[in-house]
Design a protein around this motif. Structure first.
Motif, mmCIF file in Angstrom:
data_model
loop_
_atom_site.group_PDB
_atom_site.id
_atom_site.type_symbol
_atom_site.label_atom_id
_atom_site.label_comp_id
_atom_site.label_asym_id
_atom_site.label_seq_id
_atom_site.Cartn_x
_atom_site.Cartn_y
_atom_site.Cartn_z
ATOM 1 N N HIS A 486 0.820 -1.206 0.000
ATOM 2 C CA HIS A 486 0.000 0.000 0.000
ATOM 3 C C HIS A 486 0.859 1.264 0.000
ATOM 4 O O HIS A 486 0.323 2.364 0.150
ATOM 5 C CB HIS A 486 -0.922 0.004 1.222
ATOM 6 C CG HIS A 486 -1.893 -1.129 1.244
ATOM 7 N ND1 HIS A 486 -3.239 -0.971 1.033
ATOM 8 C CD2 HIS A 486 -1.716 -2.465 1.430
ATOM 9 C CE1 HIS A 486 -3.850 -2.139 1.102
ATOM 10 N NE2 HIS A 486 -2.940 -3.065 1.346
ATOM 11 N N PRO A 511 -9.213 5.311 3.937
ATOM 12 C CA PRO A 511 -9.323 3.842 3.859
ATOM 13 C C PRO A 511 -8.016 3.129 4.192
ATOM 14 O O PRO A 511 -8.037 2.029 4.747
ATOM 15 C CB PRO A 511 -9.733 3.592 2.402
ATOM 16 C CG PRO A 511 -10.288 4.889 1.914
ATOM 17 C CD PRO A 511 -9.521 5.943 2.633
ATOM 18 N N GLN A 512 -6.880 3.764 3.871
ATOM 19 C CA GLN A 512 -5.600 3.123 4.134
ATOM 20 C C GLN A 512 -5.290 3.055 5.630
ATOM 21 O O GLN A 512 -4.602 2.141 6.086
ATOM 22 C CB GLN A 512 -4.485 3.863 3.388
ATOM 23 C CG GLN A 512 -4.569 3.751 1.871
ATOM 24 C CD GLN A 512 -4.709 2.323 1.411
ATOM 25 O OE1 GLN A 512 -3.949 1.445 1.836
ATOM 26 N NE2 GLN A 512 -5.694 2.061 0.561
ATOM 27 N N GLU A 514 -7.471 2.425 7.930
ATOM 28 C CA GLU A 514 -8.199 1.242 8.392
ATOM 29 C C GLU A 514 -7.454 -0.033 8.035
ATOM 30 O O GLU A 514 -7.320 -0.941 8.874
ATOM 31 C CB GLU A 514 -9.600 1.234 7.781
ATOM 32 C CG GLU A 514 -10.464 0.081 8.239
ATOM 33 C CD GLU A 514 -11.917 0.253 7.839
ATOM 34 O OE1 GLU A 514 -12.591 -0.772 7.612
ATOM 35 O OE2 GLU A 514 -12.382 1.406 7.763
ATOM 36 N N GLN A 515 -6.939 -0.114 6.819
ATOM 37 C CA GLN A 515 -6.227 -1.320 6.412
ATOM 38 C C GLN A 515 -4.906 -1.463 7.154
ATOM 39 O O GLN A 515 -4.502 -2.573 7.503
ATOM 40 C CB GLN A 515 -5.978 -1.293 4.892
ATOM 41 C CG GLN A 515 -5.193 -2.477 4.348
ATOM 42 C CD GLN A 515 -5.926 -3.809 4.492
ATOM 43 O OE1 GLN A 515 -7.009 -3.863 5.065
ATOM 44 N NE2 GLN A 515 -5.354 -4.864 3.970
ATOM 45 N N ARG A 518 -5.753 -2.852 10.501
ATOM 46 C CA ARG A 518 -6.166 -4.262 10.352
ATOM 47 C C ARG A 518 -4.940 -5.173 10.214
ATOM 48 O O ARG A 518 -4.837 -6.215 10.864
ATOM 49 C CB ARG A 518 -7.068 -4.393 9.129
ATOM 50 C CG ARG A 518 -7.552 -5.828 8.874
ATOM 51 C CD ARG A 518 -8.479 -5.869 7.680
ATOM 52 N NE ARG A 518 -9.722 -5.140 7.939
ATOM 53 C CZ ARG A 518 -10.077 -4.025 7.311
ATOM 54 N NH1 ARG A 518 -9.292 -3.503 6.375
ATOM 55 N NH2 ARG A 518 -11.220 -3.416 7.615
ATOM 56 N N LEU A 519 -3.993 -4.770 9.368
ATOM 57 C CA LEU A 519 -2.816 -5.614 9.151
ATOM 58 C C LEU A 519 -1.950 -5.699 10.405
ATOM 59 O O LEU A 519 -1.346 -6.742 10.682
ATOM 60 C CB LEU A 519 -2.001 -5.065 7.974
ATOM 61 C CG LEU A 519 -2.668 -5.182 6.595
ATOM 62 C CD1 LEU A 519 -1.794 -4.538 5.523
ATOM 63 C CD2 LEU A 519 -2.931 -6.643 6.236
ATOM 64 N N LYS A 522 -3.622 -8.160 12.739
ATOM 65 C CA LYS A 522 -3.381 -9.516 12.236
ATOM 66 C C LYS A 522 -1.960 -9.966 12.537
ATOM 67 O O LYS A 522 -1.723 -11.141 12.865
ATOM 68 C CB LYS A 522 -3.629 -9.570 10.727
ATOM 69 C CG LYS A 522 -5.088 -9.550 10.317
ATOM 70 C CD LYS A 522 -5.215 -9.689 8.800
ATOM 71 C CE LYS A 522 -6.666 -9.758 8.365
ATOM 72 N NZ LYS A 522 -6.804 -9.899 6.889
ATOM 73 N N THR A 528 -9.391 -10.753 12.422
ATOM 74 C CA THR A 528 -10.114 -9.504 12.172
ATOM 75 C C THR A 528 -11.376 -9.760 11.356
ATOM 76 O O THR A 528 -11.873 -8.863 10.684
ATOM 77 C CB THR A 528 -9.212 -8.507 11.429
ATOM 78 O OG1 THR A 528 -8.841 -9.059 10.150
ATOM 79 C CG2 THR A 528 -7.964 -8.201 12.232
ATOM 80 N N GLU A 539 -14.714 -8.619 6.998
ATOM 81 C CA GLU A 539 -13.683 -7.916 7.744
ATOM 82 C C GLU A 539 -14.298 -6.928 8.722
ATOM 83 O O GLU A 539 -15.294 -6.256 8.415
ATOM 84 C CB GLU A 539 -12.757 -7.160 6.777
ATOM 85 C CG GLU A 539 -11.780 -8.030 6.017
ATOM 86 C CD GLU A 539 -10.615 -8.504 6.871
ATOM 87 O OE1 GLU A 539 -9.781 -9.223 6.350
ATOM 88 O OE2 GLU A 539 -10.557 -8.153 8.079
ATOM 89 N N LEU A 542 -13.248 -0.177 11.056
ATOM 90 C CA LEU A 542 -12.249 0.537 11.840
ATOM 91 C C LEU A 542 -12.637 0.648 13.311
ATOM 92 O O LEU A 542 -11.781 0.515 14.191
ATOM 93 C CB LEU A 542 -12.024 1.935 11.241
ATOM 94 C CG LEU A 542 -10.989 2.816 11.941
ATOM 95 C CD1 LEU A 542 -9.620 2.145 11.930
ATOM 96 C CD2 LEU A 542 -10.918 4.186 11.277
#
Length: 626
Positions: A486, A511-512, A514-515, A518-519, A522, A528, A539, A542
Motif C-alpha cells: 500500500h 481507507p488506508q 483502516e487497512q 487491520r494488518l 493480524k 479480524t 472484515e 475501523l
C-alpha cells in the motif's frame, strides 16, 4: 498532425515579422549563468529569473515589444510544476487554494504560444528549451511533430549525473516516455534511443546506488526492453546490490529493481530470490540498530518490514527454501522487541508556546531546513491529544457541570440528529459522556493546532521545497508504519496533501488507515473477521479494530483516540463514515479536521524516523556527502 513543411510552421523564423526582436543568445546566458540558478535546475525554478528579465524588457523597451511579451510568456510557461507521468494534466499550479491558483500553461493564449514557438530555435538552456517545447506542443493547435521531438531531445540532454538527476533529470526522462508513446514511429525511435542510453548506463560503473536504481525504474517504465535484456538487467542490478552496504536502503532499492527485471524476464525463481534478499536486508538493518541507544525501538521497524517482505513470497518458494522457520523465528524476535520497546519509551515534552507566537514559531521550526529535515519537522510540529490528562479533567468538569441538567443533541452538517445526551446530574458521568466531552475538546484543539501550527508550517515548506511523488514514495515504502503493498497509495495521499489537495489526500488515506490498523492487528495473531450466516467472512470495520487492545499496542492510547475522534465519532468529524457514504461536503474536506487527519498520517509515516534515516531514504544525504 501538421508536418514540418507546413508554411505556417511557427518554428520557421521566416513566418515572424519580428524575428529580430525575439530574445537572443545573450538573454539565455543571463538565465543559465545566473548565480541564483544551478545547472539543470527544474524549469519552475527559472520562473523568477525569467520574470525579472521580462520586467527589465518591459521597462527598457516597452510592454508592446516582442521581446518583453515573449519573456513574459516564458515566465508564465515555467511557473507551473511538471507532472511527468500525466498526459491529461502535465502541468499543475505551483500554489493553489480554494479561491485562486497560480498560472498554468493552459492559461496561455494563441498569441503567447506563437511567441514561444518562434523563440524555440534559439533557446540555449536545455531544461528551459524542453519546457517551452513541451508547452507549445501540448497546447498549440495544430500540433507539430518537430516541436515534440525538440522537447524529447532537450529532455534527454540532461546528463546522467546525480546532481542533474535529482534536480530535473528524473522528471525529464519520465516525461520523454510519456511524450514518445504518442508520437508513432518517431516516438518509437525516441524510446529506442532512451532505452539504449539507459541500458548502457546501467552496464557501466557510473553513478551512485540510488541513481542506478532510479534509472532502472525509468527504464522499466519505457517498456521497450527485450526478454534477454530484462534477464541481463536483473542479473546486473542484483550484482550491483552486492557491492552496496549490507542492510542499507540502497541495497534494497537495487534488489527490488532486480526482482522486477527478473519477473519481466520470466525468471520467477530469481525474482523470489531477490525478494528474499530484501527481507534479509531488513533483518540485517534490525541487527545493526540493536547497537543504538534505544535498540528495541530502532530494530522492531526493520524486522516488521522483513516479515512483510517474506510474506509476499509464494508459499511453494518458502517451503522449498526453509523460509517458514525463518518467519517463525523473526516473529518471535519481533514479539520480544515489542515488549522491550515499552521500557524504552520516554515522554516527548515541548516548550509551551504563547498564543501570539504560535504562527511565527511554527514557521521558524521548518524554515531554512533541507527537504528531509523540513518534512520531519512538519510531522512533529504539534503534540498529540493527551488522553489521560484530558480524561480526568473531563470527568471532573462533567461531575459538577450544570449543562448535564439539559438534554443535549448533536446535529450533522446536513441537519441530521446524530447524537443525544439525556440530562442527568445526579449520577456519575457515563463513559459515553466522557468520550463526547473529549471529542468536543479535541475538535476545538484541532482548529487551533491547524491554524496556528500545521497550516503555517505547511505553507513555508511548500514555498521553500518541491516534494515530488517519487520522493514521497521512497519515504513511505521504507516506513515501518506503511504496509508494503500500500506504499504507493499512502505516498499519493501524503503527496496530495503537500500540494494542498486535501480532498484527494483524504480520499486515499482514510481507507488506508483502516487497512494499516487491520494488518497490524493480524500481525499480532488476532483474527479480524466476523463469521456470519453460512460461514460468510466479513472484515471488521475501523471502529471494531480500534476497540481491540492490539491496536493500541502500536498506535498508543493518544493516537488511537485521535483516530477514533476524527474518523468515527458522531459528535466529531466522523470523517470515515461521511466519506464512505458520500455525505462529506466540500467545506469539510478543505477544513481543519481534514488537514489534521492528513497531518496525523504524515506523523505516523515519519514517527519511526530520525533525520539521518529520511535523508538516506531520499538519497539527499548521500548526495551531499558525495
Amino acid at each position: 498532425m501538421a508536418n514540418d513543411d507546413d508554411p505556417t510552421n511557427p518554428l520557421d523564423p521566416n513566418t515572424s515579422s519580428h524575428a529580430d526582436e525575439v530574445p537572443d543568445a545573450s538573454w539565455w546566458e543571463a538565465v543559465s549563468q545566473s548565480e541564483d540558478v544551478a545547472d539543470f535546475e527544474p524549469a519552475e525554478l527559472l520562473h523568477l529569473r525569467l520574470a525579472d528579465l521580462a520586467q527589465r524588457a518591459h521597462e527598457s523597451e516597452g510592454s508592446s515589444s516582442v521581446r518583453a511579451r515573449t519573456l513574459t510568456a516564458m515566465a508564465r510557461a515555467t511557473s507551473a510544476m511538471l507532472n511527468p507521468d500525466s498526459w491529461d494534466e502535465p502541468f499543475s499550479p505551483a500554489c493553489e487554494s480554494r479561491e485562486s491558483r497560480t498560472v498554468v500553461p493552459s492559461d496561455l493564449d494563441a498569441v503567447e504560444l506563437t511567441l514561444l514557438a518562434q523563440a524555440l530555435p534559439i533557446i540555449e538552456p536545455v531544461v528551459l528549451r524542453a519546457r517551452i517545447a513541451d508547452v507549445v506542443w501540448t497546447y498549440q493547435v495544430p500540433r507539430y511533430p518537430a516541436v515534440a521531438l525538440m522537447a524529447t531531445d532537450a529532455y534527454l540532454a540532461v546528463p546522467l549525473t546525480w546532481d542533474a538527476w535529482v534536480r530535473s533529470g528524473r522528471d525529464s526522462y519520465r516525461r520523454v516516455v510519456e511524450l514518445a508513446r504518442r508520437q508513432g514511429k518517431p516516438g518509437a525511435a525516441v524510446l529506442e534511443k532512451l532505452t539504449s542510453t539507459l541500458v548502457a548506463f546501467l552496464a557501466s560503473d557510473r553513478g551512485s546506488d540510488y541513481l542506478q536504481a532510479q534509472v532502472s525504474e525509468v527504464l522499466r517504465g519505457a517498456g521497450k526492453t527485450t526478454l534477454e535484456q530484462a534477464r541481463a538487467l536483473g542479473e546486473r542490478l542484483e550484482e550491483l546490490a552486492t557491492h552496496t552496504t549490507r542492510g542499507s536502503r540502497a541495497e534494497r532499492a537495487l534488489l527490488r529493481e532486480a526482482s522486477a527485471w527478473w519477473n519481466l524476464g520470466q525468471r520467477e525463481e530469481c525474482a523470489c530470490r531477490c525478494q528474499a534478499m530484501v527481507a534479509d536486508s531488513y533483518a540485517t538493518e534490525a541487527e545493526i540498530r540493536m547497537a543504538s541507544n534505544r535498540p528495541a525501538l530502532g530494530a522492531s521497524g526493520p524486522l516488521e518490514k522483513s516479515l512483510e517482505a517474506l510474506r509476499l513470497l509464494p508459499r511453494k518458494y518458502c517451503t522449498a527454501h526453509g523460509l517458514e522457520e525463518v518467519i517463525n523465528q523473526r516473529q518471535q524476535r519481533l514479539r520480544e522487541l515489542r515488549e522491550l520497546s515499552l521500557e524504552e519509551m520516554t515522554p516527548f515534552e515541548q516548550e509551551p508556546i504563547e498564543i501570539y507566537e504560535f504562527v511565527k514559531k511554527a514557521q521558524d521550526r521548518v524554515s531554512g531546513l533541507e527537504r528531509p529535515a523540513a518534512l520531519l519537522a512538519l510531522s512533529r510540529i504539534a503534540p498529540l491529544f493527551d488522553l489521560d490528562e484530558q480524561t480526568e479533567s473531563a470527568r471532573e468538569h462533567l461531575a459538577g457541570g450544570i449543562l448535564r441538567l439539559l438534554t443535549r443533541s448533536t446535529m450533522s452538517g446536513d441537519g441530521r440528529k446524530v447524537s443525544v445526551g439525556a440530562g442527568d446530574a445526579a449520577s456519575e458521568p457515563s463513559k459515553q459522556e466522557i468520550i463526547d466531552e473529549l471529542v468536543s475538546r479535541n475538535h476545538h484543539r484541532i482548529g487551533l493546532v491547524v491554524q496556528a501550527l500545521i497550516a503555517p508550517a505547511l505553507e513555508v515548506i511548500s514555498t521553500e521545497h518541491r516534494f515530488d511523488l517519487a520522493f514521497v514514495e521512497t519515504v513511505c515504502r521504507e516506513s515501518p508504519t506503511v504496509p508494503i503493498r500500500h506504499a504507493g497509495l499512502w505516498a499519493r495521499g501524503i503527496w496530495h496533501g503537500l500540494n494542498g489537495d486535501m480532498p484527494s489526500a483524504l480520499s486515499l488515506l482514510v481507507p488506508q488507515i483502516e487497512q494499516m490498523v487491520r494488518l497490524r492487528v493480524k500481525a499480532q495473531g488476532r483474527h479480524t473477521l466476523y463469521i456470519g450466516d453460512n460461514g460468510v467472512e466479513t472484515e471488521k470495520a475501523l471502529g471494531s479494530l480500534l476497540d481491540m487492545p492490539e491496536s493500541k499496542v502500536f498506535l498508543g492510547e493518544d493516537l488511537a483516540f485521535e483516530l477514533q475522534s476524527l474518523l468515527l465519532e458522531q459528535v466529531g468529524s466522523n470523517l470515515r463514515n461521511e466519506i464512505a457514504h458520500g455525505l462529506v461536503t466540500d467545506a469539510v474536506l478543505w477544513g481543519a479536521a481534514s488537514v489534521y487527519i492528513w497531518w496525523l498520517c504524515l506523523h505516523m509515516v515519519l514517527a519511526p524516523y530520525e533525520l539521518k534515516d529520511i535523508g538516506e531514504e531520499s538519497g539527499e544525504e548521500s548526495s551531499r556527502g558525495a
